[in-house]
Design an enzyme around this catalytic site. Structure first.
Site, PDB file in Angstrom:
ATOM      1  N   LYS A 167     -30.436   0.941 -18.380  1.00 60.54           N
ATOM      2  CA  LYS A 167     -30.513   0.468 -17.074  1.00 60.54           C
ATOM      3  C   LYS A 167     -30.299  -1.187 -16.802  1.00 60.54           C
ATOM      4  CE  LYS A 167     -34.103   2.383 -15.089  1.00 60.54           C
ATOM      5  NZ  LYS A 167     -34.525   3.220 -16.308  1.00 60.54           N
ATOM      6  N   ARG A 179     -37.723   5.548  -7.234  1.00 62.49           N
ATOM      7  CA  ARG A 179     -38.215   6.585  -8.350  1.00 62.49           C
ATOM      8  C   ARG A 179     -38.786   7.928  -7.815  1.00 62.49           C
ATOM      9  NH1 ARG A 179     -38.935   2.331 -12.635  1.00 62.49           N
ATOM     10  NH2 ARG A 179     -39.534   3.336 -14.498  1.00 62.49           N
ATOM     11  N   ARG A 182     -36.874  -0.814 -29.247  1.00 66.19           N
ATOM     12  CA  ARG A 182     -37.252  -2.003 -27.961  1.00 66.19           C
ATOM     13  C   ARG A 182     -38.578  -2.517 -28.549  1.00 66.19           C
ATOM     14  NH1 ARG A 182     -36.410  -0.934 -21.959  1.00 66.19           N
ATOM     15  NH2 ARG A 182     -38.473   0.029 -22.025  1.00 66.19           N
ATOM     16  N   ARG A 188     -44.412  -5.299 -24.264  1.00 65.79           N
ATOM     17  CA  ARG A 188     -44.542  -4.363 -23.053  1.00 65.79           C
ATOM     18  C   ARG A 188     -45.531  -3.336 -23.673  1.00 65.79           C
ATOM     19  NH1 ARG A 188     -39.369  -2.352 -19.711  1.00 65.79           N
ATOM     20  NH2 ARG A 188     -41.273  -0.753 -18.791  1.00 65.79           N
ATOM     21  N   ARG A 193     -44.006   8.436 -19.333  1.00 62.61           N
ATOM     22  CA  ARG A 193     -43.064   8.077 -18.406  1.00 62.61           C
ATOM     23  C   ARG A 193     -41.830   9.027 -18.338  1.00 62.61           C
ATOM     24  NH1 ARG A 193     -42.005   2.963 -21.345  1.00 62.61           N
ATOM     25  NH2 ARG A 193     -40.585   2.201 -19.990  1.00 62.61           N
TER      26      ARG A 193
END
Ligand code: AMP
Length: 193
Positions: free
Chosen positions: A13, A88, A127, A135, A146
């Site tokens: 995204k 969300r 990532r 993060r 998640r």
């Protein structure tokens, strides 16, 4: 142009939103980025949400809706936006509809980027390696949480927009360029209509 990018963590995204901003005169509104900035700045909201984010849960709807309402009211959002990571929950989607209706605005398009869970795990791992663990929620344990949150709380948002007929699915297993092209094709149709 006002659009939403919907999709699980690691669906791409953020990458697609950045490309849209570069090609159209719109702003990129990522609630995750806004919350991380609040944490980094040590604001009351940041202090409130840090533990929630670190464990992969959702921040309460009222907190997020207030942040988005304030952000949408700023002049640079007047020409349009791409929402990344919001809404969300169905309650957030309803709040967004109300906020837009108050200004006499509509959404042009909702894009659902579909990627299977195994691929997402690989991407989040990459990532985390590339960003050196910047993060705290980019770990495999938190990712499972998640993803579960996505399937239970965010998947109904896609259903919510399916009823409006404005949602389009793109295959997020394809390359970034192919996904970008698919989104642009849907956008031309949506903005012509
Ligand atoms: P993201 O960068 O979009 O993956 O968001 C990172 C984290 O921020 C999420 O796991 C949530 O804890 C929180 N968050 C971001 N956007 C929202 C939202 N719209 N509603 C609730 N929590 C959010």
């Amino acid at each position: 142009m006002r659009l939403i990018l919907l999709g699980p963590p690691g669906a791409g995204k953020g990458t697609q939103a950045k490309r849209l901003v570069a090609t159209h005169s719109i702003v990129h509104l990522s609630t995750g980025d806004m919350l991380r900035a609040a944490i980094a700045a040590g604001t009351p909201v940041g202090n409130r949400v840090k533990a929630i984010m670190d464990r992969g849960d959702l921040v309460p709807d009222d907190v997020i809706v207030e942040i988005i309402a304030e952000r949408l009211a700023r002049p640079d959002a007047a020409n349009g936006f791409v929402l990344d990571g919001f809404p969300r929950t169905v309650a957030q989607a309803e709040a967004l509809s109300n906020l837009l209706a108050e200004k006499g605005n509509n959404l042009d398009l909702v894009i659902e980027i579909v990627v299977d869970d195994k691929k997402l795990q690989d991407r989040i791992k990459t990532r985390a390696e590339e960003t050196g663990g910047a993060r705290p929620d980019d770990t495999l344990e938190t990712l499972s949480k998640r993803l579960e949150v996505y399937h239970t709380q965010t998947a109904p948002v896609a259903e919510y927009y399916r009823k409006t007929g404005m949602i389009k699915r793109v295959d997020g297993m394809e390359s970034m360029d192919q996904v970008a092209t698919a989104i642009e094709d849907y956008l031309s149709v949506a903005t012509e209509a």
